[in-house]
Design a protein around this motif. Structure first.
Motif, PDB file in Angstrom:
ATOM      1  N   ALA A 154      -8.547 -49.595   2.687  1.00 35.05           N
ATOM      2  CA  ALA A 154      -8.563 -48.293   2.778  1.00 35.05           C
ATOM      3  C   ALA A 154      -7.329 -47.846   1.826  1.00 35.05           C
ATOM      4  N   ARG A 155      -6.402 -48.377   1.637  1.00 36.94           N
ATOM      5  CA  ARG A 155      -5.220 -48.019   0.956  1.00 36.94           C
ATOM      6  C   ARG A 155      -5.623 -48.022  -0.573  1.00 36.94           C
ATOM      7  N   ASP A 156      -6.544 -48.790  -1.049  1.00 40.78           N
ATOM      8  CA  ASP A 156      -6.969 -48.991  -2.258  1.00 40.78           C
ATOM      9  C   ASP A 156      -7.587 -47.608  -2.606  1.00 40.78           C
ATOM     10  N   ILE A 157      -8.707 -47.358  -1.772  1.00 39.88           N
ATOM     11  CA  ILE A 157      -9.416 -46.028  -1.903  1.00 39.88           C
ATOM     12  C   ILE A 157      -8.538 -44.739  -2.246  1.00 39.88           C
ATOM     13  N   TYR A 158      -7.629 -44.589  -1.234  1.00 44.06           N
ATOM     14  CA  TYR A 158      -6.851 -43.527  -1.349  1.00 44.06           C
ATOM     15  C   TYR A 158      -5.741 -43.208  -2.368  1.00 44.06           C
ATOM     16  N   SER A 159      -5.522 -44.447  -2.797  1.00 43.16           N
ATOM     17  CA  SER A 159      -4.487 -44.619  -3.833  1.00 43.16           C
ATOM     18  C   SER A 159      -5.031 -44.350  -5.270  1.00 43.16           C
ATOM     19  N   LYS A 160      -6.283 -44.529  -5.265  1.00 42.81           N
ATOM     20  CA  LYS A 160      -6.986 -44.135  -6.406  1.00 42.81           C
ATOM     21  C   LYS A 160      -8.394 -43.149  -6.232  1.00 42.81           C
ATOM     22  N   LYS A 161      -7.783 -41.949  -6.076  1.00 43.62           N
ATOM     23  CA  LYS A 161      -8.659 -40.938  -5.566  1.00 43.62           C
ATOM     24  C   LYS A 161      -9.827 -40.903  -6.815  1.00 43.62           C
ATOM     25  N   GLU A 162      -9.558 -41.091  -7.956  1.00 47.85           N
ATOM     26  CA  GLU A 162     -10.482 -40.926  -9.181  1.00 47.85           C
ATOM     27  C   GLU A 162     -11.955 -41.685  -8.699  1.00 47.85           C
ATOM     28  N   LEU A 163     -11.757 -42.622  -7.880  1.00 50.10           N
ATOM     29  CA  LEU A 163     -12.918 -43.394  -7.324  1.00 50.10           C
ATOM     30  C   LEU A 163     -14.021 -42.638  -6.758  1.00 50.10           C
ATOM     31  N   LEU A 164     -13.667 -41.613  -6.070  1.00 50.56           N
ATOM     32  CA  LEU A 164     -14.156 -40.814  -5.241  1.00 50.56           C
ATOM     33  C   LEU A 164     -15.191 -39.746  -5.862  1.00 50.56           C
ATOM     34  N   THR A 165     -16.330 -39.750  -5.499  1.00 52.83           N
ATOM     35  CA  THR A 165     -17.150 -38.620  -6.162  1.00 52.83           C
ATOM     36  C   THR A 165     -17.681 -37.539  -5.155  1.00 52.83           C
ATOM     37  N   ALA A 166     -17.461 -36.226  -5.715  1.00 49.81           N
ATOM     38  CA  ALA A 166     -17.599 -35.282  -4.460  1.00 49.81           C
ATOM     39  C   ALA A 166     -19.111 -35.095  -4.412  1.00 49.81           C
ATOM     40  N   ILE A 167     -19.598 -34.877  -3.053  1.00 51.54           N
ATOM     41  CA  ILE A 167     -21.067 -34.717  -2.741  1.00 51.54           C
ATOM     42  C   ILE A 167     -21.336 -34.084  -1.570  1.00 51.54           C
ATOM     43  N   ASP A 168     -22.403 -33.465  -1.690  1.00 51.21           N
ATOM     44  CA  ASP A 168     -23.020 -32.924  -0.228  1.00 51.21           C
ATOM     45  C   ASP A 168     -23.055 -34.281   0.813  1.00 51.21           C
ATOM     46  N   ILE A 169     -22.608 -33.991   1.793  1.00 54.99           N
ATOM     47  CA  ILE A 169     -22.523 -34.867   2.821  1.00 54.99           C
ATOM     48  C   ILE A 169     -23.661 -35.540   3.167  1.00 54.99           C
ATOM     49  N   ASN A 170     -24.814 -34.476   3.176  1.00 52.06           N
ATOM     50  CA  ASN A 170     -26.303 -34.918   3.411  1.00 52.06           C
ATOM     51  C   ASN A 170     -26.861 -35.801   2.177  1.00 52.06           C
ATOM     52  N   LYS A 171     -26.373 -36.006   1.079  1.00 53.33           N
ATOM     53  CA  LYS A 171     -26.810 -36.463  -0.258  1.00 53.33           C
ATOM     54  C   LYS A 171     -26.291 -37.768  -0.510  1.00 53.33           C
ATOM     55  N   ILE A 172     -25.689 -38.440   0.285  1.00 48.59           N
ATOM     56  CA  ILE A 172     -25.009 -39.700  -0.001  1.00 48.59           C
ATOM     57  C   ILE A 172     -26.170 -40.816  -0.210  1.00 48.59           C
ATOM     58  N   PRO A 173     -25.961 -41.507  -1.378  1.00 45.53           N
ATOM     59  CA  PRO A 173     -27.299 -42.360  -1.574  1.00 45.53           C
ATOM     60  C   PRO A 173     -27.084 -43.593  -0.788  1.00 45.53           C
ATOM     61  N   PHE A 174     -27.499 -43.786   0.295  1.00 44.04           N
ATOM     62  CA  PHE A 174     -27.415 -45.094   1.234  1.00 44.04           C
ATOM     63  C   PHE A 174     -28.508 -45.860   0.483  1.00 44.04           C
ATOM     64  N   GLU A 175     -28.303 -47.170   0.456  1.00 47.36           N
ATOM     65  CA  GLU A 175     -29.302 -48.013   0.019  1.00 47.36           C
ATOM     66  C   GLU A 175     -29.444 -49.517   0.866  1.00 47.36           C
ATOM     67  N   LEU A 176     -30.470 -50.199   0.860  1.00 51.43           N
ATOM     68  CA  LEU A 176     -30.646 -51.498   1.426  1.00 51.43           C
ATOM     69  C   LEU A 176     -30.026 -52.165   0.645  1.00 51.43           C
ATOM     70  N   ALA A 177     -28.772 -52.591   1.016  1.00 52.10           N
ATOM     71  CA  ALA A 177     -27.916 -53.558  -0.012  1.00 52.10           C
ATOM     72  C   ALA A 177     -26.385 -54.052   0.969  1.00 52.10           C
ATOM     73  N   ASP A 178     -26.141 -55.161   0.590  1.00 53.41           N
ATOM     74  CA  ASP A 178     -24.832 -55.566   1.309  1.00 53.41           C
ATOM     75  C   ASP A 178     -23.729 -54.932   0.517  1.00 53.41           C
ATOM     76  N   GLN A 179     -23.224 -53.764   1.133  1.00 54.38           N
ATOM     77  CA  GLN A 179     -22.102 -53.019   0.320  1.00 54.38           C
ATOM     78  C   GLN A 179     -21.639 -52.023   1.351  1.00 54.38           C
ATOM     79  N   THR A 180     -19.931 -51.781   0.832  1.00 54.34           N
ATOM     80  CA  THR A 180     -19.281 -50.719   1.761  1.00 54.34           C
ATOM     81  C   THR A 180     -19.293 -49.471   1.240  1.00 54.34           C
ATOM     82  N   LEU A 235     -34.679 -45.953   5.648  1.00 54.21           N
ATOM     83  CA  LEU A 235     -34.533 -46.595   4.037  1.00 54.21           C
ATOM     84  C   LEU A 235     -33.946 -45.292   3.343  1.00 54.21           C
ATOM     85  N   ASN A 236     -33.865 -44.002   3.760  1.00 54.71           N
ATOM     86  CA  ASN A 236     -33.264 -43.118   3.097  1.00 54.71           C
ATOM     87  C   ASN A 236     -33.917 -42.683   1.873  1.00 54.71           C
ATOM     88  N   TYR A 237     -35.489 -42.679   2.164  1.00 53.62           N
ATOM     89  CA  TYR A 237     -36.280 -42.168   1.307  1.00 53.62           C
ATOM     90  C   TYR A 237     -36.856 -40.789   1.489  1.00 53.62           C
TER      91      TYR A 237
END
Length: 859
Positions: A62-88, A367-369
């Motif tokens: 969490a500290r890595d993400i919050y300290s590097k705010k440039e990593l975050l991309t603004a998006i509509d909360i309903n449009k987040i691209p969830f995929e079938l993959a082993d990722q966080t 599957l978010n299709y």
């Protein structure tokens, strides 16, 4: 008929109303929930801003993400691209209260199979609070079932306050993780509706499972057991997908089901496929479609176990790649059945509509299709609810059809489809109950059909009776004098597989019985082709009349059959049953008593009719025939007293007397005169059925000192084919003893050559009706020749009974017949006359023999 159509229409409308009500409830509740979903982000009371980052390495905190705010991309909360993959997934959610009053809100993730759901809230002092506001939901020490089903965080926004949350989400289950911020009331309402639908599902599953279990134990039809398997599979799948399993099972148990969700999915498809095959009765046909279905089922089972060796993502891809193939195959077998008969499977077809829609929508949402909503999220649950409702109707319809088929099997012959005797009996009983006495029972029988039946297979004979049935049905169709016996209006029934029967209304006077019988005989007398032989058929007709002495249906039927037998002996070929009961019964009882006395006092005689080897023209055996010269009534033919002996239980005693007497005479013929040929004795079917017959025969043979291989036992053909295992065992013992077993009067009963070949006969005796004047009738000649050649092909000796001329003898010899018997050689003679006849032979021959020697078949 019209009333039945009205009732069916009312039933169908009631079903439509029920389905419309269910659909109305689902649509209204769903529309309410959709309005909640649509208003959650556009509420005038609060606003939401979101941004995200996908950590494919799963290494960042969490500290890595919050300290590097440039990593975050603004998006509509309903449009987040969830995929079938082993990722966080790291998601920053900012909620602002736009009102002047505090707002109780809920941050909700609609996925009950999350592996990680951590929420971080920033701190003004350190930039990030090190503590977790909400921790991992699958932690072993977390027993909050509500949080497992509804992963959420409740919080409150003060006037114009803004709160920021950093979410860490991870799942190897369904990848779509719909996020939403709801008011506390909306969240509670959403939970309530979801629980109502799932509760309805649970109730329906339990009800259907119990219903099918009862049916299985009652009917023993495996289709109900398979459907229970399908219900349980659907229950476990939906319990995992909705998370409601946590309310039923312990957290560890439900997590186990979650872990093997895809494995259970395979068996959901397997049970559905097998149920489809069984429900549509493909298992009864055992055709290629059924066999392909079994292969596909086995393939699915193998895939289910193979998938256990794969990771979750590979399992998911494998399952959803092959699932459509099996749904398409199931649809194929359904449509194939509907092409043959739609009426009884219509509800099952309708049940597939919601199932296919739900089975297609839910995976696409997970599957978010496909766009998320409460309806699409629970599409499979709604589909199963509707499908189970329709399936209840489908199973009821199937049970109704099975019962109809069962009744059809009882009332119709399976091979021919013609009405059975039970229809006739039921109608007669109904007339008797209604005190309607003005009727007759009429039997129609093709003359000599039993003989024809010996030389054709069952399918040809079935076709013959079908053609007779339809021709006579056309004759009776508009004749009110003939009662309709079935619901389909059929006026004839097939009796004993050789006769057709009808019931005649005596009150209908438009046609006399003589005119009706004449029309029947003309209809039946048409020529029929059987195996390229043009067969002229004629009908014999027997009639019985209801009277005070015949109050049972079987009595009337038997009387009509007896009348038909009598009709065969008279010129007009039809006859009424004549009841001479009182005088006849007294006569038969007296005759039985006299026969018993004759047996006990040796007043019976054994006559001999010689049997001639057709190649050497030597006497090879004689048939021993019983004769009775009554002291008062004179000569009584065997056709009279033999049936009496069988009916009154004297036949075994009579047969043993003939065997004993014949062996005594054979001893004299051999020792005193040097005639060492065989003797042939007629045996009744009741003798063979007696468990004491074999030891009694052995005792008589041992006492006579005549070898058993000098004996031939002739069994009448009609008796020969009613054996049970005990009778067959007795015949085999007689053969082992050395006795030759012969089938007598072949062509007068109901057997076929295939039946003869399966029983331990060594000799076949062709009935005199096929032998006498054989050259005068081309068809009879063909039948006689075919019989001899088939018997010889089976390794049997053949005796021709009824040779009355030199032409008969020459023809039968040319056919390959071994032995001849008939008045051409000698009539049956008393023992003294028989000895004189034997002594007058020319060196044991009746005349100059033909060239060659007769080699007997192995005995």
């Amino acid at each position: 008929m019209f009333l039945k159509k009205i009732l069916r229409m009312i039933q169908f409308l009631a079903i439509i109303v029920i389905l419309l009500l269910i659909t109305f409830i689902i649509v209204n509740v769903s529309s309410r929930l959709i309005s909640i979903d649509n208003s959650k982000q556009t509420s005038q009371r609060f606003s939401i801003a979101a941004s995200y980052f996908i950590d494919t390495s799963n290494q960042l905190n969490a500290r890595d993400i919050y300290s590097k705010k440039e990593l975050l991309t603004a998006i509509d909360i309903n449009k987040i691209p969830f995929e079938l993959a082993d990722q966080t997934y790291w998601i920053k959610v900012q909620v602002t209260n736009k009102t002047n009053t505090p707002l109780p809100l809920v941050l909700y993730a609609d996925n009950s199979m999350l592996d990680v759901f951590d929420i971080y809230q920033p701190n003004n002092t350190f930039g990030l609070d090190q503590s977790l506001i909400h921790t991992d939901l699958i932690a072993s020490n977390n027993n909050n079932r509500l949080l497992k089903v509804y992963p959420h965080l409740t919080f409150q926004l003060m006037t114009n306050q803004t709160k920021t949350f950093l979410l860490k989400l991870q799942t190897l289950g369904p990848p779509n993780i719909p996020l939403m911020v709801l008011s506390d009331d909306d969240f509670s309402q959403r939970m309530l509706y979801a629980q109502i639908f799932y509760g309805a599902f649970i109730g329906l599953v339990i009800l259907m499972a119990m219903y099918n279990l009862v049916l299985f134990f009652a009917i023993k039809d495996k289709v109900y057991l398979v459907y229970i398997g399908y219900l349980l599979s659907a229950f476990f799948v939906l319990s995992s997908l909705t998370g409601f399993g946590y309310f039923i099972f312990s957290p560890k148990t439900q997590e186990f089901f979650n872990q093997y969700l895809l494995f259970i999915d395979y068996y959901l498809v397997i049970f559905l496929l097998v149920f489809t095959l069984f429900f549509l009765r493909y298992d009864q046909q055992n055709n290629k479609t059924y066999q392909v279905g079994l292969v596909l089922t086995a393939f699915l089972a193998i895939c289910s176990f193979y998938s256990l060796t794969l990771d979750t993502i590979a399992q998911t891809k494998l399952f959803f790649s092959i699932q459509p193939v099996f749904y398409l195959f199931a649809l194929f077998v359904l449509l194939r059945r509907l092409h043959q008969d739609f009426s009884w499977a219509k509800y099952y077809l309708l049940s597939w509509v919601p199932l296919l829609i739900g089975a297609a929508i839910q995976p696409l949402v997970l599957l978010n299709y496909l766009e998320y909503s409460f309806v699409t999220r629970n599409a499979f649950l709604f589909a199963i609810l509707i499908e189970l409702t329709l399936m209840a109707f489908a199973l009821a319809e199937r049970m109704k059809r099975n019962e109809k088929d069962r009744l059809n099997d009882i009332t119709y012959h399976i091979s021919s489809g013609l009405p059975r005797k039970s229809n006739l009996e039921s109608y007669i009983n109904r007339l008797i109950q209604q005190k309607y006495q003005d009727f007759k029972v009429l039997v129609i029988k093709p003359e000599h059909i039993e003989k024809v039946a010996l030389y054709v297979d069952d399918s040809i004979l079935t076709e013959l009776y079908q053609r007779l049935f339809y021709k006579l049905s056309s004759l009776f169709q508009y004749n009110d004098k003939v009662f309709a016996l079935t619901d389909k209006g059929e006026k004839l029934c097939l009796i004993n597989n050789n006769s057709l029967m009808a019931i005649i209304d005596k009150r209908q006077k438009q046609q006399s019985i003589e005119e009706l019988i004449d029309a029947i005989q003309q209809t039946v007398s048409d020529n029929y082709y059987i195996k390229s032989i043009k067969l002229p058929l004629s009908a014999v007709v027997g009639i019985s009349i209801f009277s005070s002495n015949t109050k049972k249906s079987h009595q009337l039927i038997n009387q009509a059959l007896l009348a038909a037998n009598r009709a065969e002996t008279i010129h007009q070929k039809w006859s009424y049953y004549e009841d001479n009961s009182s005088n006849e019964n007294a006569y038969l009882l007296q005759l039985t008593s006299d026969l018993q006395f004759a047996l006990e006092n040796n007043q019976l005689e054994v006559f001999h009719q010689p049997q001639i080897d057709l190649r050497t023209l030597r006497v090879c055996s004689s048939e021993c025939l019983i004769r009775w010269q009554h002291p008062d009534k004179g000569f009584i033919p065997p056709t009279v007293f033999i049936p009496i002996a069988e009916d009154m239980g004297l036949i075994n005693q009579l047969t043993l007397w003939v065997i004993k007497t014949a062996l005594q005479q054979q001893f004299s013929l051999s020792n005193d005169y040097g005639f060492n040929h065989m003797i042939s004795i007629n045996i009744s079917g009741k003798d063979i059925a007696s468990q004491h017959f074999f030891p009694q025969v052995m005792d008589i043979i041992e006492a006579s000192t005549i070898p058993a291989d000098k004996l031939i036992f002739e069994l009448t053909e009609s008796a020969s084919f009613t054996y049970n295992e005990q009778s067959l065992s007795l015949i085999e013992k007689l053969v082992e003893l050395g006795i030759t077993i012969s089938i007598d009067d072949f062509g007068t009963g109901y057997s076929s050559m295939s039946q003869v070949s399966n029983l331990p006969f060594q000799e076949l005796k062709v009935d005199r009706q096929f032998v006498e004047n054989v050259n005068d009738d081309h068809k009879r000649k063909i039948i006689a020749e075919a019989t001899v050649k088939m018997a010889k092909g089976l390794g049997l000796e053949v005796v021709a009974e009824g040779i009355n001329s030199q032409a008969d003898e020459d023809t039968l010899r040319d056919f390959g017949c071994d032995i001849g018997q008939g008045y051409f050689y000698a009539k049956p003679m008393a023992i003294d006359d028989y000895i004189s006849w034997l002594e007058n032979l020319d060196n044991g021959r009746i005349k100059q023999p033909v060239q060659g020697e007769f080699i007997p078949a192995e005995k």
